[in-house]
Design an enzyme around this catalytic site. Structure first.
Site, short mmCIF file in Angstrom:
data_model
loop_
_atom_site.label_atom_id
_atom_site.label_comp_id
_atom_site.label_asym_id
_atom_site.label_seq_id
_atom_site.Cartn_x
_atom_site.Cartn_y
_atom_site.Cartn_z
N THR A 296 29.74 50.72 33.77
CA THR A 296 29.81 50.10 35.10
C THR A 296 28.49 50.37 35.82
OG1 THR A 296 32.17 50.54 35.28
CG2 THR A 296 31.03 50.09 37.36
N ARG B 82 44.34 44.33 32.61
CA ARG B 82 44.14 45.62 33.31
C ARG B 82 42.98 45.49 34.30
NH1 ARG B 82 39.52 49.21 33.91
NH2 ARG B 82 40.29 51.32 34.17
N VAL B 83 43.22 45.94 35.51
CA VAL B 83 42.17 45.93 36.53
C VAL B 83 41.84 47.37 36.90
CG1 VAL B 83 41.63 45.29 38.92
CG2 VAL B 83 42.85 43.68 37.43
N GLY B 84 40.56 47.69 36.90
CA GLY B 84 40.13 49.05 37.23
C GLY B 84 39.81 49.20 38.71
N ASP B 85 39.03 50.22 39.01
CA ASP B 85 38.66 50.50 40.39
C ASP B 85 37.55 49.59 40.92
OD1 ASP B 85 36.95 51.67 38.53
OD2 ASP B 85 36.36 53.29 39.87
N THR C 161 31.93 55.11 39.17
CA THR C 161 32.01 54.67 37.78
C THR C 161 32.84 55.72 37.03
OG1 THR C 161 30.02 55.83 37.04
CG2 THR C 161 29.71 53.61 37.88
N GLY C 162 33.31 55.35 35.86
CA GLY C 162 34.14 56.29 35.09
C GLY C 162 35.59 55.85 35.15
N GLY D 109 38.62 54.54 36.04
CA GLY D 109 39.01 53.82 37.24
C GLY D 109 40.38 54.19 37.77
N1 ASP Z 1 35.35 52.36 36.42
C1 ASP Z 1 35.46 51.34 35.42
C2 ASP Z 1 36.89 50.95 35.26
O1 ASP Z 1 37.74 51.83 35.25
C3 ASP Z 1 34.99 51.69 34.08
C4 ASP Z 1 33.78 52.54 33.96
O2 ASP Z 1 33.10 52.83 34.91
O3 ASP Z 1 33.50 52.92 32.85
O4 ASP Z 1 37.16 49.78 35.05
#
Ligand code: ASP
Length: 358
Positions: free
Chosen positions: A204, A232-235, A255-256, A258
């Site tokens: 991200t 699926r929807v993340g943050d 990021t990371g 979500g």
């Molecule tokens: N934060 C993003 C999500 O969960 C993924 C990521 O940053 O790796 O969709």
């Protein structure tokens, strides 16, 4: 709880805030703009911050600047976590999420589960500018993009397809997929794929900017969690989670993992922390402590994921913090990118815990 703040941030806090020596010190959140632009981004966004700062210096609006910055990463097939070349969902289809927020006008736009359009950040900006909505998803988001002249294209690169196929083939020995390698030449490719799969590669790009007048904007764009369940929807596309901007206070993004960010409304929590007087770094650390509290601080459970927060105050002060300082099977130090009057560089993020297992 102990936590770690890199020296460079302590120095910066003294210069800009004066009050932070260590710990959760007071911070002048509503400070006036310092009169020079500052751009921060996740570690994969150094070039994005350079593009954004050049645009700001040329007089561009903060949102135009950060979107131009992240477009570089969305277009880059080598970044497998954003835009074109991103890792696909479990069915091999790339689904993108993005959000934007424009501080001066307090507006926001976002898209989720968008297929076939490589620049979801531009579509999110159009949702903000050309509709009365904030978030469009899936088929509706695609039709909206096409109506605005975006070209549909296949976003799955050969590299991403190979990694996805390897994931599918090695997932179970109770199905009829792989993992036979066709020839020895594939072994290196398989090793690379195995590493990406083992770490469930996260990525991200989040990019935040303040200009010389103190106007603030932000953008977050991603291909989301690799091999996710379709839909699926993340943050990243959720305002208040992967991105939040308040022109009076500052901006934050993530990021990371979500799901963990969503559960604490990460970016909003951080901006509210800055409003209460926390420095950007301390506001990020405070939000991470809420995540840790969801697991009663159990490091074994927390070792299952990493989460990174980035924050930029109206004054131009910035900071970032990660759950883990170093993470992954090829351990990588958590860092973030900054461009300001002192040039462009990667800085160490603060962190709550050092290395999983310790
Ligand atoms: N934060 C993003 C999500 O969960 C993924 C990521 O940053 O790796 O969709």
């Amino acid at each position: 709880m102990r936590y770690f703040v890199p020296m460079q941030m302590k120095r910066r806090a003294v210069v800009l805030g004066g009050a932070l020596a260590s710990g959760l010190g007071a911070f002048p959140a509503l400070a006036q703009a310092v009169g020079r632009p500052v751009v921060v981004a996740s570690a994969n966004g150094l070039a994005a911050t350079e593009t954004a700062i050049a645009r700001l210096k040329a007089g561009a609006d903060t949102l135009d600047a950060v979107v131009a910055g992240v477009n570089l990463v969305e277009d880059d097939p080598e970044d497998m976590t954003v835009g074109y070349g991103g890792l696909p969902n479990e069915e091999g289809e790339v689904e993108l999420d993005a959000s934007v927020m424009h501080g001066p006008t307090s507006r926001a736009g976002a898209v989720a589960s968008l297929k076939q359009i490589k620049n979801p950040s531009k579509v999110a900006k159009l949702v903000m500018e050309r509709t009365d909505h904030v978030l469009l998803v899936g088929e509706g988001a695609l039709r909206f993009a096409v109506a605005h002249g975006f070209a549909k294209q296949d976003l799955l690169t050969e590299k991403a397809r190979t990694v996805w196929l390897r994931w599918k083939e090695t997932m179970s020995d109770k199905d009829d997929w792989g993992p036979g390698l066709a020839d020895p030449g594939e072994a290196a490719q398989a090793a690379m794929a195995d590493w990406i799969i083992a770490d469930r590669l996260t990525g991200t790009i989040n990019c935040l900017a303040v200009d010389g007048r103190g106007d603030i904007s932000g953008v977050t764009t991603t291909s989301g969690l690799a091999f996710k369940i379709p839909g699926r929807v993340g943050d990243s596309p959720l305002i208040g989670c992967g991105l939040f901007v308040d022109n009076a206070v500052g901006a934050a993004g993530s990021t990371g993992r979500g799901e963990e960010c969503i559960k604490i409304n990460g970016a909003h929590t951080i901006v509210e922390g800055m409003r209460r007087g926390l420095s950007p770094t301390d506001a990020c650390l405070e939000a991470l402590k809420r995540v840790a509290a969801h697991y009663s601080g159990d490091r074994r459970k927390l070792a299952q994921f990493n989460l990174h927060f980035y924050a930029l105050a109206k004054s131009g002060a910035h900071g970032a913090a990660s759950l883990w300082g170093t993470y992954g099977s090829k351990p990588k130090r958590s860092r973030y990118a900054v461009s300001d009057g002192d040039g462009s560089r990667l800085l160490d993020s603060a962190y709550l815990f050092e290395v999983p297992g310790r």
